[in-house]
Design a protein around this motif. Structure first.
Motif, PDB file in Angstrom:
ATOM      1  N   HIS A   6       0.830  -1.195   0.000  1.00 18.95           N
ATOM      2  CA  HIS A   6       0.000   0.000   0.000  1.00 18.95           C
ATOM      3  C   HIS A   6       0.878   1.264   0.000  1.00 18.95           C
ATOM      4  O   HIS A   6       0.665   2.199  -0.775  1.00 18.95           O
ATOM      5  CB  HIS A   6      -0.883  -0.041   1.255  1.00 18.95           C
ATOM      6  CG  HIS A   6      -2.101   0.841   1.154  1.00 18.95           C
ATOM      7  ND1 HIS A   6      -3.108   0.796   2.061  1.00 18.95           N
ATOM      8  CD2 HIS A   6      -2.460   1.778   0.262  1.00 18.95           C
ATOM      9  CE1 HIS A   6      -4.057   1.675   1.737  1.00 18.95           C
ATOM     10  NE2 HIS A   6      -3.674   2.274   0.644  1.00 18.95           N
ATOM     11  N   THR A   7       1.893   1.239   0.849  1.00 20.65           N
ATOM     12  CA  THR A   7       2.821   2.373   0.947  1.00 20.65           C
ATOM     13  C   THR A   7       3.502   2.602  -0.395  1.00 20.65           C
ATOM     14  O   THR A   7       3.608   3.740  -0.888  1.00 20.65           O
ATOM     15  CB  THR A   7       3.888   2.078   2.021  1.00 20.65           C
ATOM     16  OG1 THR A   7       3.237   1.640   3.203  1.00 20.65           O
ATOM     17  CG2 THR A   7       4.717   3.319   2.330  1.00 20.65           C
TER      18      THR A   7
ATOM     19  N   LEU B 205      -1.739   2.469   9.578  1.00 13.92           N
ATOM     20  CA  LEU B 205      -0.511   2.980  10.196  1.00 13.92           C
ATOM     21  C   LEU B 205      -0.735   3.206  11.691  1.00 13.92           C
ATOM     22  O   LEU B 205       0.064   2.781  12.528  1.00 13.92           O
ATOM     23  CB  LEU B 205      -0.085   4.290   9.516  1.00 13.92           C
ATOM     24  CG  LEU B 205       1.114   4.985  10.162  1.00 13.92           C
ATOM     25  CD1 LEU B 205       2.378   4.164   9.960  1.00 13.92           C
ATOM     26  CD2 LEU B 205       1.312   6.392   9.606  1.00 13.92           C
TER      27      LEU B 205
ATOM     28  N   TRP C 288      -4.848   3.749   4.545  1.00 10.16           N
ATOM     29  CA  TRP C 288      -3.419   3.647   4.873  1.00 10.16           C
ATOM     30  C   TRP C 288      -3.143   4.258   6.245  1.00 10.16           C
ATOM     31  O   TRP C 288      -2.443   3.681   7.077  1.00 10.16           O
ATOM     32  CB  TRP C 288      -2.611   4.371   3.785  1.00 10.16           C
ATOM     33  CG  TRP C 288      -1.132   4.218   3.937  1.00 10.16           C
ATOM     34  CD1 TRP C 288      -0.366   3.185   3.502  1.00 10.16           C
ATOM     35  CD2 TRP C 288      -0.238   5.146   4.565  1.00 10.16           C
ATOM     36  NE1 TRP C 288       0.942   3.384   3.808  1.00 10.16           N
ATOM     37  CE2 TRP C 288       1.057   4.595   4.475  1.00 10.16           C
ATOM     38  CE3 TRP C 288      -0.405   6.374   5.193  1.00 10.16           C
ATOM     39  CZ2 TRP C 288       2.175   5.235   4.990  1.00 10.16           C
ATOM     40  CZ3 TRP C 288       0.712   7.017   5.715  1.00 10.16           C
ATOM     41  CH2 TRP C 288       1.986   6.458   5.603  1.00 10.16           C
TER      42      TRP C 288
END
Lengths: 436, 255
Positions: free
Chosen positions: B42-43, B71, B67
């Motif tokens: 995803h990052t 996180l 995201w």
């Protein structure tokens, strides 16, 4: 090699008999030596706890082995043959394996899921291993039992919920405060139950303890024992402000803490919650204190109900655990049997080969005119004959053992071919690896 | 790549729900592992899409929101080693990410053209604050359930599935700090953008701005009360939950 288990447990034997069969753990190696004096047992481990006395052994001959254990019990313990026979249960092979796995996983315990038994089984094994009484067969069996117990503890919450009043109190405190480190405990009264609960809390990290009692001397005495401080009983309101956990166990006939007192303490505590454990009968804390937003009050009935619920919960979890255990038993037995079959097959092949050699030498002597070519052909032919003869029974046995591990007896195969595999001569196993 | 990411989040979401609902501890490694792989992907994807130009449309923002939620949960997990919050955070992120992937421009790509650093900053900070308020809501809900369990005197198995009151209250406190700081910064940038664009700090329609100011005020009040009057526990939890529902309405009004 047979695994034999003979013993008594809390399930079928009253304490009055168990205590007579009990072997004190301090001289366990001597008891093992004594048991070794009875011929018929190759390996032995004695598991002796307050709830069970069991002898695990590996023997060439089941009947001889069992007889040795019998005589050992009769001659070293204060018990008659009739009484022993009435209570002693005997298991072998698959049943013995299943039983040990069940015991080590704490599924056979009086309080299902209690953590001590695994340590006791490990200790029994350690002593036997150190004094040379546990060999390859029992080492295999016990190290697998330790892994199964660990797996069940990891995969089911069997031992998680507490089942005694004191441990329920500690558990609830942890659900409120997270870590108990640095929490203030106020113990009201110098009763035994209160002291037990305080000790439990202290052992779990709540190290700041104060005692209040109407008789100051008693408070001081208890505070010294628990390494805590003393607060005056007349200044309860003040002490309450600092207390995160209050244990009440005085002999007072009326409520010592009522709603207004606790409410005013809570106000000064600025919404920091307080956990009140009222283990006094009659109760010391007014029940409506629980209506206060940040006060959590449990009396002795509540704690006992939680403990009983948890115990029932453990019985349910035990059902899941037994399913895991059964599949582990089957895996273990299948592996053991495959191993044993392999040894047996090797022994049969060795036996057949030596017979073939013997016969072929005789034939060569009888037919000296046989040339090099003829000899080679005869050799090849007998080899093929032996291989073909053995191939089918081996294949069928392998298949049968894969289909049902408890269905075939390797022992009868050995008898049929007249062989005894020499698996005992392999080097002794290292102690079991508990890391996985 | 998006497909792998969605699968990772799905596996992680199911594992977290399973662990939360059964109270088992075996399997944490799979749940967190799948989550970490998904999060890394995803990052990477967000990084690539930002590097190749500003992502447009709702999809990108929903994905960004997912995201940020992951996180924050991973930070909480690293700190407390507890998966309970993940039972809320991971499924929410999965839904957001799945929605973003399925309908990248559902409300029209470019319909939310976010131009200029001020507006971009405003949007990113807003994202952070909303993710925080969602987690604040989840921790408050857990606090109320846990407190109810303890009050009932006959707690169910949920007693051991949820974190302790102390941890939940601590979470509530810390997430509130972050959420409020992000929201404040986001509002500041938003009004600076309004000034540069329209020449006035509060040029937007009052229906669009005032609810947000009220939400800011509400979370601010909660924070002040926590700090000065030591509002703890249940009161703070109830307030956080009400504020979150109000904030959802304010958000709808804002767009």
């Amino acid at each position: 090699m047979s695994i034999i288990l003979a013993g008594v447990s809390h399930h079928n034997t009253p304490l009055s008999i168990r205590e007579r069969l009990y072997f004190p753990e301090t001289h366990m190696d001597e008891w093992l030596d004594r048991l070794a004096g009875y011929s018929g047992l190759d390996e032995r481990i004695i598991l002796s706890t307050c709830n069970r006395v069991e002898v695990y052994s590996a023997a060439e001959n089941f009947d001889q082995g069992l007889d040795a254990i019998h005589r050992f019990f009769l001659e070293s313990r204060d018990i008659g043959a009739d009484e022993l026979n009435a209570h002693l249960y005997v298991h072998r092979e698959a049943e013995a394996t299943r039983h040990l796995f069940t015991v080590a996983s704490s599924l056979d315990s009086m309080v299902v899921g209690e953590p001590q038994i695994l340590g006791q089984v490990k200790e029994a094994y350690r002593v036997a291993q150190a004094s040379g009484h546990a060999g390859k067969a029992l080492t295999n069996l016990f190290s697998r039992a330790f892994r199964v117990a660990k797996k069940i503890r990891e995969q089911t919450p069997i031992g998680e919920s507490p089942v005694s009043v004191s441990s329920v109190a500690v558990d609830l405190a942890k659900r409120i405060f997270g870590s108990l480190a640095g929490k203030n405990v106020l113990l009201l009264g110098a009763g035994e139950m209160g002291e037990a609960a305080a000790r439990h809390l202290k052992a779990s990290g709540a190290d700041n303890l104060h005692v209040a009692n109407r008789t100051l001397a008693r408070a001081q005495e208890l505070a010294t024992r628990l390494k805590g401080g003393v607060v005056s009983f007349d200044n309860l309101e003040g002490a309450l402000i600092d207390a995160d956990i209050v244990i009440a166990s005085t002999a007072s006939q009326g409520f010592i803490l009522d709603k207004p007192i606790v409410a005013s303490a809570l106000e000064q505590r600025r919404d920091a919650p307080v956990f009140l454990i009222d283990i006094a009968v009659p109760r010391n804390v007014a029940p409506d204190v629980n209506d206060l937003e940040d006060a959590y009050l449990y009396d002795v009935d509540d704690l006992q109900s939680v403990a009983a619920d948890n115990l029932r919960g453990r019985e349910e979890i035990a059902r899941d655990a037994r399913a895991i255990l059964e599949s582990e038993v089957q895996t273990y037995l299948a592996r053991q049997q495959a191993e044993e079959l392999r040894h047996t097959f090797a022994a049969i092949r060795f036996f057949a080969e030596s017979m073939r050699q013997e016969e072929i030498q005789k034939t060569f002597q009888r037919l000296p005119e046989l040339g090099e070519e003829g000899r080679d052909a005869l050799d090849a032919m007998t080899k093929a004959l032996v291989n073909k003869l053995l191939h089918h029974p081996f294949a069928v046995l392998r298949q049968m053992s894969e289909e049902d591990v408890e269905g075939i007896s390797v022992e009868s195969v050995q008898k049929l071919f007249g062989v005894e595999p020499e698996s005992d001569e392999s080097p002794p196993m290292p102690p079991p690896d508990e890391s996985d | 790549m998006v497909a792998i990411l969605i699968v990772c989040y799905l596996v992680a979401a199911l594992t977290h729900l399973y662990l939360l609902c059964t109270g088992r501890s075996a399997g944490v490694v799979y749940g967190v592992g799948a989550l970490l792989i998904g999060f890394a992907l995803h990052t990477l994807m967000l990084g690539v899409s930002f590097a190749s130009g500003t992502p447009e449309g709702w999809g990108a923002w929903l994905s960004g929101m997912a995201w940020v939620i992951i996180l924050m949960y991973l930070i909480v997990y690293a700190r407390y080693r507890d998966i309970a919050l993940g039972g809320f955070a991971v499924p929410a992120a999965f839904i957001l990410e799945g929605y973003a992937a399925a309908f990248p421009g559902v409300w029209g790509a470019g319909s939310v053209a976010v131009q200029g650093y001020l507006l971009k900053g405003h949007a990113v900070l807003a994202l952070l604050s909303w993710a925080a308020f969602f987690l604040l809501f989840a921790s408050a809900l857990m606090y109320l359930v846990q407190s109810q369990q303890l009050k009932s005197r006959r707690p169910s198995a949920w007693l051991h599935r949820l974190p302790s009151l102390d941890i939940l209250d601590d979470l509530n406190h810390k997430i509130l700090y972050f959420g409020f700081a992000f929201l404040t910064a986001s509002l500041l940038l938003g009004s600076m953008w309004a000034k540069s664009r329209h020449g006035a700090y509060w040029s937007l329609d009052p229906v669009r701005t005032w609810p947000l100011i009220l939400i800011w005020g509400a979370y601010g009040l909660l924070l002040v009360c926590r700090l000065t009057r030591s509002w703890k526990g249940k009161r703070s939890a109830v307030f956080s939950m009400v504020a979150f529902f109000a904030a959802l309405f304010a958000l709808v009004a804002h767009f």
